[in-house]
Scaffold this active site. Structure first.
Site, PDB file in Angstrom:
ATOM      1  N   ASP A  12     -53.425 -34.346  15.081  1.00  0.00           N
ATOM      2  CA  ASP A  12     -54.143 -35.321  16.147  1.00  0.00           C
ATOM      3  C   ASP A  12     -55.100 -35.931  15.476  1.00  0.00           C
ATOM      4  O   ASP A  12     -55.724 -35.480  14.592  1.00  0.00           O
ATOM      5  CB  ASP A  12     -54.668 -34.471  17.378  1.00  0.00           C
ATOM      6  N   HIS A  29     -50.463 -42.821  10.806  1.00  0.00           N
ATOM      7  CA  HIS A  29     -49.242 -42.053  10.809  1.00  0.00           C
ATOM      8  C   HIS A  29     -48.693 -41.748   9.356  1.00  0.00           C
ATOM      9  O   HIS A  29     -48.198 -40.683   8.851  1.00  0.00           O
ATOM     10  CB  HIS A  29     -48.049 -42.709  11.753  1.00  0.00           C
ATOM     11  N   LEU A 123     -40.166 -20.505   3.598  1.00  0.00           N
ATOM     12  CA  LEU A 123     -40.787 -20.764   4.763  1.00  0.00           C
ATOM     13  C   LEU A 123     -39.933 -21.602   5.787  1.00  0.00           C
ATOM     14  O   LEU A 123     -38.949 -22.242   5.546  1.00  0.00           O
ATOM     15  CB  LEU A 123     -41.860 -21.821   4.474  1.00  0.00           C
TER      16      LEU A 123
HETATM   17  C1  FPP Z   1     -51.217 -38.013  16.668  1.00  0.00           C
HETATM   18  O1  FPP Z   1     -52.048 -38.855  16.274  1.00  0.00           O
HETATM   19  C2  FPP Z   1     -50.230 -38.102  15.910  1.00  0.00           C
HETATM   20  C3  FPP Z   1     -48.812 -38.226  16.313  1.00  0.00           C
HETATM   21  C4  FPP Z   1     -48.457 -38.491  17.788  1.00  0.00           C
HETATM   22  C5  FPP Z   1     -47.738 -38.358  15.589  1.00  0.00           C
HETATM   23  C6  FPP Z   1     -47.630 -37.428  14.543  1.00  0.00           C
HETATM   24  C7  FPP Z   1     -46.686 -37.880  13.574  1.00  0.00           C
HETATM   25  C8  FPP Z   1     -46.721 -37.678  12.267  1.00  0.00           C
HETATM   26  C9  FPP Z   1     -47.818 -37.072  11.343  1.00  0.00           C
HETATM   27  C10 FPP Z   1     -45.533 -38.093  11.572  1.00  0.00           C
HETATM   28  C11 FPP Z   1     -44.759 -37.001  11.527  1.00  0.00           C
HETATM   29  C12 FPP Z   1     -43.681 -37.287  10.491  1.00  0.00           C
HETATM   30  C13 FPP Z   1     -42.972 -36.263   9.914  1.00  0.00           C
HETATM   31  C14 FPP Z   1     -41.847 -36.948   8.912  1.00  0.00           C
HETATM   32  C15 FPP Z   1     -43.369 -34.905   9.933  1.00  0.00           C
HETATM   33  P1  FPP Z   1     -52.394 -39.852  17.445  1.00  0.00           P
HETATM   34  O2  FPP Z   1     -51.737 -40.781  17.215  1.00  0.00           O
HETATM   35  O3  FPP Z   1     -52.355 -39.290  18.770  1.00  0.00           O
HETATM   36  O4  FPP Z   1     -53.954 -40.235  17.103  1.00  0.00           O
HETATM   37  P2  FPP Z   1     -55.154 -40.591  18.004  1.00  0.00           P
HETATM   38  O5  FPP Z   1     -55.395 -39.428  18.858  1.00  0.00           O
HETATM   39  O6  FPP Z   1     -56.457 -40.520  17.045  1.00  0.00           O
HETATM   40  O7  FPP Z   1     -54.930 -41.687  18.777  1.00  0.00           O
END
Ligand code: FPP
Length: 233
Positions: A12, A29, A123
């Site tokens: 997050d 992201h 893993l």
């Molecule tokens: C939360 O941050 C993150 C997500 C909903 C997306 C997580 C996805 C990735 C890290 C990409 C994964 C990809 C691969 C290939 C594994 P948020 O957008 O909710 O952030 P905020 O809470 O600060 O708004």
């Protein structure tokens, strides 16, 4: 206490990380994917058996269309890139979630990556995409019925075997970044006795040292599973 067999992470804070820099959310992201790469490497080095990462929930489709589209494009690119890395490191890839709800191309990538790494001994990397714990429980109940189980033969074991996590062990350590104190419909059943670790660190800044800190905190915990502490009489 020993190394947790199963570590789950609610990633997050990508959006906030980007906002702090005046950048669009997608840059957060992208940085988040780099953190995924680093954590995979660190998890292998630490000897963790199963790592579950929550990347996209059944509720995340509610986000603005352009953000969802960019996330899917990013995913597609990285799933392909990860292939070589998983082969080098002996990582077994496993998708958690309702695959039929993902875009066609990604469904194919996920299936191919699972098949290509199925025999890997290292893993197990569970990537949750279009995942929701309640939906997982509903589909497990349906599968019990489809498999012809009678009410009296449904046990915790038979239901658990039909969760998307299959025969993965229960979550020992559940980490959430960016200071939020919620489970957000992630691995509810599997985390029944998990130790929680919440850090203010935003996901793009979470690296090998932050994972080490979480593991150190876990090792200080005393797990009782509803029983009494060993030192108590
Ligand atoms: C939360 O941050 C993150 C997500 C909903 C997306 C997580 C996805 C990735 C890290 C990409 C994964 C990809 C691969 C290939 C594994 P948020 O957008 O909710 O952030 P905020 O809470 O600060 O708004």
């Amino acid at each position: 206490m020993s190394i947790p067999r199963h570590v789950a992470i609610i990633m997050d804070g990508n959006g906030r990380w980007a906002a702090q820099r005046g950048w669009p959310r997608i840059k957060g992201h992208k940085a988040g994917v780099k953190a995924v790469e680093d954590i995979l490497e660190a998890a292998v080095a630490e000897g963790i058996g199963h790592l579950s990462l929550f990347a996209f929930s059944t509720e995340n489709w509610k986000r603005p269309g352009p953000e969802v589209a960019s996330l899917m494009a990013l995913l597609r690119m990285y799933l392909r890139m990860f292939r070589r890395r998983f082969i080098e490191k002996g990582i077994r890839f496993h998708h958690l979630g309702a695959i039929e709800g993902m875009p066609q191309g990604i469904q194919q990538d996920l299936r191919e990556l699972e098949a290509a790494t199925a025999a890997h001994p290292g893993l197990v990397f569970h990537l949750a995409l279009n995942y929701g714990s309640r939906l997982e429980l509903v589909q497990a109940a349906r599968r019990c019925i489809e498999d012809g189980l009678k009410a009296e033969t449904i046990t915790e074991k038979s239901l658990q075997a039909r969760l998307w996590t299959g025969d993965a062990p229960d979550v020992d350590l559940l980490i959430r970044t960016s200071g939020e104190l919620r489970l957000s419909n992630f691995l509810l059943w599997q985390s029944a006795y998990a130790e929680f670790y919440v850090t203010e660190t935003l996901w793009p800044d979470f690296g090998a040292q932050q994972l080490r800190d979480a593991l150190d905190a876990y090792q200080q915990r005393e797990r009782r599973f509803g029983g009494l502490a060993i030192t108590e009489t």
